[in-house]
Design a protein around this motif. Structure first.
Motif, PDB file in Angstrom:
ATOM      1  N   PRO A  66     -57.328  54.612 -57.194  1.00  0.00           N
ATOM      2  CA  PRO A  66     -56.375  54.016 -57.185  1.00  0.00           C
ATOM      3  C   PRO A  66     -54.891  53.495 -56.565  1.00  0.00           C
ATOM      4  CG  PRO A  66     -57.161  56.408 -58.189  1.00  0.00           C
ATOM      5  CD  PRO A  66     -57.727  55.421 -57.463  1.00  0.00           C
ATOM      6  N   SER A  67     -55.716  53.393 -55.173  1.00  0.00           N
ATOM      7  CA  SER A  67     -54.724  53.765 -53.971  1.00  0.00           C
ATOM      8  C   SER A  67     -54.528  52.428 -53.643  1.00  0.00           C
ATOM      9  CB  SER A  67     -54.571  54.826 -52.825  1.00  0.00           C
ATOM     10  OG  SER A  67     -54.268  55.525 -53.571  1.00  0.00           O
ATOM     11  N   LEU A  68     -55.773  50.852 -53.799  1.00  0.00           N
ATOM     12  CA  LEU A  68     -55.989  49.925 -53.324  1.00  0.00           C
ATOM     13  C   LEU A  68     -55.077  48.704 -53.616  1.00  0.00           C
ATOM     14  CD1 LEU A  68     -59.779  49.732 -53.793  1.00  0.00           C
ATOM     15  CD2 LEU A  68     -59.023  50.976 -51.298  1.00  0.00           C
ATOM     16  N   ASN A  69     -54.566  48.650 -52.300  1.00  0.00           N
ATOM     17  CA  ASN A  69     -52.898  47.334 -52.636  1.00  0.00           C
ATOM     18  C   ASN A  69     -53.411  46.025 -52.564  1.00  0.00           C
ATOM     19  OD1 ASN A  69     -51.802  45.555 -50.520  1.00  0.00           O
ATOM     20  ND2 ASN A  69     -50.045  47.171 -50.725  1.00  0.00           N
ATOM     21  N   HIS A  70     -53.167  45.488 -53.329  1.00  0.00           N
ATOM     22  CA  HIS A  70     -53.241  44.082 -54.131  1.00  0.00           C
ATOM     23  C   HIS A  70     -53.774  42.792 -53.094  1.00  0.00           C
ATOM     24  CE1 HIS A  70     -52.880  46.440 -58.316  1.00  0.00           C
ATOM     25  NE2 HIS A  70     -53.778  46.805 -57.677  1.00  0.00           N
ATOM     26  N   LYS A  90     -56.684  41.149 -51.556  1.00  0.00           N
ATOM     27  CA  LYS A  90     -56.560  39.801 -52.129  1.00  0.00           C
ATOM     28  C   LYS A  90     -56.793  38.781 -50.634  1.00  0.00           C
ATOM     29  CE  LYS A  90     -52.926  37.932 -53.599  1.00  0.00           C
ATOM     30  NZ  LYS A  90     -52.047  37.027 -54.328  1.00  0.00           N
ATOM     31  N   LYS A  91     -56.400  39.228 -49.404  1.00  0.00           N
ATOM     32  CA  LYS A  91     -56.175  39.121 -48.476  1.00  0.00           C
ATOM     33  C   LYS A  91     -57.890  39.226 -48.052  1.00  0.00           C
ATOM     34  CE  LYS A  91     -54.596  39.434 -43.484  1.00  0.00           C
ATOM     35  NZ  LYS A  91     -53.537  40.172 -43.258  1.00  0.00           N
ATOM     36  N   VAL A  92     -58.443  40.075 -48.037  1.00  0.00           N
ATOM     37  CA  VAL A  92     -59.625  40.107 -47.178  1.00  0.00           C
ATOM     38  C   VAL A  92     -60.246  39.642 -48.405  1.00  0.00           C
ATOM     39  CG1 VAL A  92     -60.546  42.576 -48.642  1.00  0.00           C
ATOM     40  CG2 VAL A  92     -61.405  41.452 -46.361  1.00  0.00           C
ATOM     41  N   TRP A  93     -60.669  39.125 -49.718  1.00  0.00           N
ATOM     42  CA  TRP A  93     -61.624  38.708 -50.633  1.00  0.00           C
ATOM     43  C   TRP A  93     -61.846  37.291 -50.194  1.00  0.00           C
ATOM     44  CZ3 TRP A  93     -61.629  39.845 -56.112  1.00  0.00           C
ATOM     45  CH2 TRP A  93     -62.154  39.561 -57.109  1.00  0.00           C
ATOM     46  N   THR A 117     -60.582  30.856 -47.504  1.00  0.00           N
ATOM     47  CA  THR A 117     -60.592  30.292 -48.109  1.00  0.00           C
ATOM     48  C   THR A 117     -58.554  31.105 -47.746  1.00  0.00           C
ATOM     49  OG1 THR A 117     -60.955  31.290 -49.985  1.00  0.00           O
ATOM     50  CG2 THR A 117     -62.058  29.741 -50.519  1.00  0.00           C
ATOM     51  N   LYS A 118     -58.024  30.120 -47.908  1.00  0.00           N
ATOM     52  CA  LYS A 118     -56.439  30.318 -47.920  1.00  0.00           C
ATOM     53  C   LYS A 118     -56.481  31.403 -48.979  1.00  0.00           C
ATOM     54  CE  LYS A 118     -55.611  26.040 -44.563  1.00  0.00           C
ATOM     55  NZ  LYS A 118     -54.171  25.809 -44.313  1.00  0.00           N
ATOM     56  N   PRO A 127     -62.109  45.222 -42.497  1.00  0.00           N
ATOM     57  CA  PRO A 127     -61.377  45.677 -41.310  1.00  0.00           C
ATOM     58  C   PRO A 127     -60.645  47.350 -40.662  1.00  0.00           C
ATOM     59  CG  PRO A 127     -59.853  44.783 -43.164  1.00  0.00           C
ATOM     60  CD  PRO A 127     -60.511  44.996 -43.962  1.00  0.00           C
ATOM     61  N   PHE A 128     -60.749  47.900 -41.877  1.00  0.00           N
ATOM     62  CA  PHE A 128     -60.792  49.820 -41.146  1.00  0.00           C
ATOM     63  C   PHE A 128     -62.276  49.557 -40.573  1.00  0.00           C
ATOM     64  CE2 PHE A 128     -61.586  53.430 -41.920  1.00  0.00           C
ATOM     65  CZ  PHE A 128     -61.016  54.309 -40.977  1.00  0.00           C
TER      66      PHE A 128
END
Length: 504
Positions: free
Chosen positions: A172-176, A180-183, A189-190, A283-284
């Motif tokens: 429930p805490s994953l930042n959108h 999107k950035k890591v995806w 892709t940019k 990233p972590f």
């Protein structure tokens, strides 16, 4: 002789539950594949609301307020309440699930695995939601193997520190924006391609309704007769169409979970949820490998939101601070109350575990990880899991006893119905063998409902799991935990008088 482990899990799964759209059978796999693999269709696909079912697991753990182990806790106002962990599980329609599954298995997972395989230390550290071969290459590893890896590292080091972290409200805490950035980076892709972006929107800006609301309306729009009527038409779904659902009065909710006053989180239970959770943590994970594993000789393992770091005793505080700062950078939180620190050391030639509490070392402690309690010199299955096994045993026998009495009353007989075989299979050592069990499925074929028989694989029960864990971990003490299970089972059976012998 080693088994062939080359076959990966199939992205297509025959799902049996009812939803807003029709069930999709295995015969339709090719048709679904053409749809799910077509970016032009996926980017225009309209995803349906999820069904939300909530599961509750009672937890028996030490309470600081009650000063004892209990399944109760105190809330912020000092009131005694249950500490049961409520887990919200979302179910998508069949077509939506297949799209999620295809993108997870065929696109995201392969790219993610390439990144992990390029870094041996990183590859070894991430264990959840992956198919990892065992050392003898005859099966895939599971939680028992992953727990053993951690415990073996501690035994090898002997004098060391161990930190166990649990991320607060993980899914429930994953930042959108972070997701999107890591995806996008994974796809090189940019920004997310339109088909991926449509999937991203469906799991961040999602809507849902409660399963319990469906059941409460059984006498209204949702009733068994109407569902049976739809099945006779070949429609294995809850409503005739979406308009009927809208007119049913069932409340549909939007995702309103917030972190830092921003909508956050993704649903649990979707075929893509676990993959995205792993991806989010990339990233972590990289940061831990570079700064703790390589530079500080730490041992790191992450199973979903459960983190374990084994380090030199003198580095415990430094490791804790680094992990806290690194998790904050990806906009997640580790609750201090869920951070446990331990020191392992030899005492009279026996490895012992001491819990670090402020400046004190608490003896006779244990590290709890993936369902096991590790004391240093012994490994046990978590006591709560043993208690749950016996509780389920008693509840199952009580339910069968009630069913027996109902049938006896209906047919005016004192004879019981044979249930012992199933009870022994589920709750005794007699059920540890894998076998084929008869089953059936209702399918719609040539305008008729047909009962199609098949054999399902029974993989064994909790006793088999415990015995296998004891062998893998070389921990005979695990088997001793369940040495009285047959006595307890027979006592429950005798208490409820479940017997198939005629009354005299």
């Amino acid at each position: 002789m080693s088994k062939d482990l080359s076959n990966q899990k199939d992205w297509f799964k025959d799902r049996g539950y009812l939803h807003l759209t029709n069930r999709i059978n295995k015969a339709d796999k090719t048709k679904v594949l053409h749809y799910a693999s077509n970016p032009a269709k996926v980017k225009k696909h309209k995803f349906s609301p999820f069904i939300l079912r909530q599961t509750s697991n009672r937890r028996y753990k030490y309470s600081e307020d009650l000063k004892r182990r209990s399944h109760k806790a105190t809330d912020d106002k000092g009131n005694i309440t249950s500490n049961a962990k409520v887990r919200p599980i979302m179910y998508a329609t069949h077509i939506d699930s297949h799209i999620y599954s295809y993108y997870s298995h065929k696109i995201i997972q392969p790219n993610y695995e390439k990144i992990l395989k390029a870094n041996k230390l990183l590859d070894e550290s991430i264990t959840a939601y992956r198919q990892i071969e065992s050392d003898d290459v005859v099966r895939f590893k599971y939680n028992v193997d992953f727990a053993k890896d951690v415990f073996d590292e501690i035994k090898k080091r002997e004098d060391c520190g161990v930190l166990a972290f649990d991320i607060k409200n993980f899914f429930p805490s994953l930042n959108h924006n972070q997701l999107k950035k890591v995806w996008s980076e994974l796809l090189s892709t940019k920004s997310l391609p339109k088909d991926h972006y449509n999937i991203f929107k469906s799991i961040t800006n999602y809507s849902y309704f409660f399963y319990d609301d469906l059941r409460q309306r059984r006498k209204g729009h949702l009733n068994e007769k109407k569902i049976a009527s739809l099945k006779n038409k070949g429609k294995f779904q809850l409503f005739e169409n979406y308009k009927d659902f809208q007119e049913s009065g069932i409340q549909v909710y939007k995702n309103q979970k917030k972190t830092d006053n921003k909508i956050a989180g993704i649903p649990q239970g979707l075929p893509i949820s676990a993959m995205l959770a792993n991806l989010y943590m990339l990233p972590f994970d990289k940061s831990i490998i570079e700064n703790l594993v390589k530079k500080k000789n730490c041992f790191y393992r992450r199973y979903s939101d459960d983190l374990v770091v084994v380090c030199n005793s003198e580095d415990i505080s430094e490791v804790e601070n680094f992990v806290m700062n690194a998790i904050e950078k990806i906009k997640l939180v580790i609750a201090p109350s869920k951070t446990e620190k331990f020191k392992f050391k030899k005492v009279n030639s026996r490895l012992e575990c001491f819990k670090i509490k402020k400046e004190d070392l608490i003896p006779n402690s244990y590290l709890q990880y993936l369902g096991f309690d590790f004391y240093g010199h012994k490994t046990l299955i978590k006591s709560a899991n043993i208690s749950r096994f016996y509780r389920e045993m008693k509840e199952s026998i009580a339910m069968k006893d009630k069913r027996i009495k109902t049938i006896q009353k209906k047919h005016l007989t004192d004879e019981a119905i044979i249930y012992k075989r199933k009870i022994y299979r589920l709750y005794s050592f007699r059920g540890i063998q894998s076998r084929k069990l008869p089953a059936h499925n209702i399918i719609y074929k040539n305008g008729n409902l047909i009962k199609e028989g098949f054999e399902r694989k029974y993989r064994g029960n909790f006793i088999k799991y415990a015995y296998r864990a004891a062998d893998i971990m070389e921990a005979p003490e695990i088997k001793r935990q369940l040495r009285r299970h047959m006595i307890i089972l027979k006592n429950y059976i005798n208490k409820f008088e479940i017997d198939n012998a005629p009354k005299i």
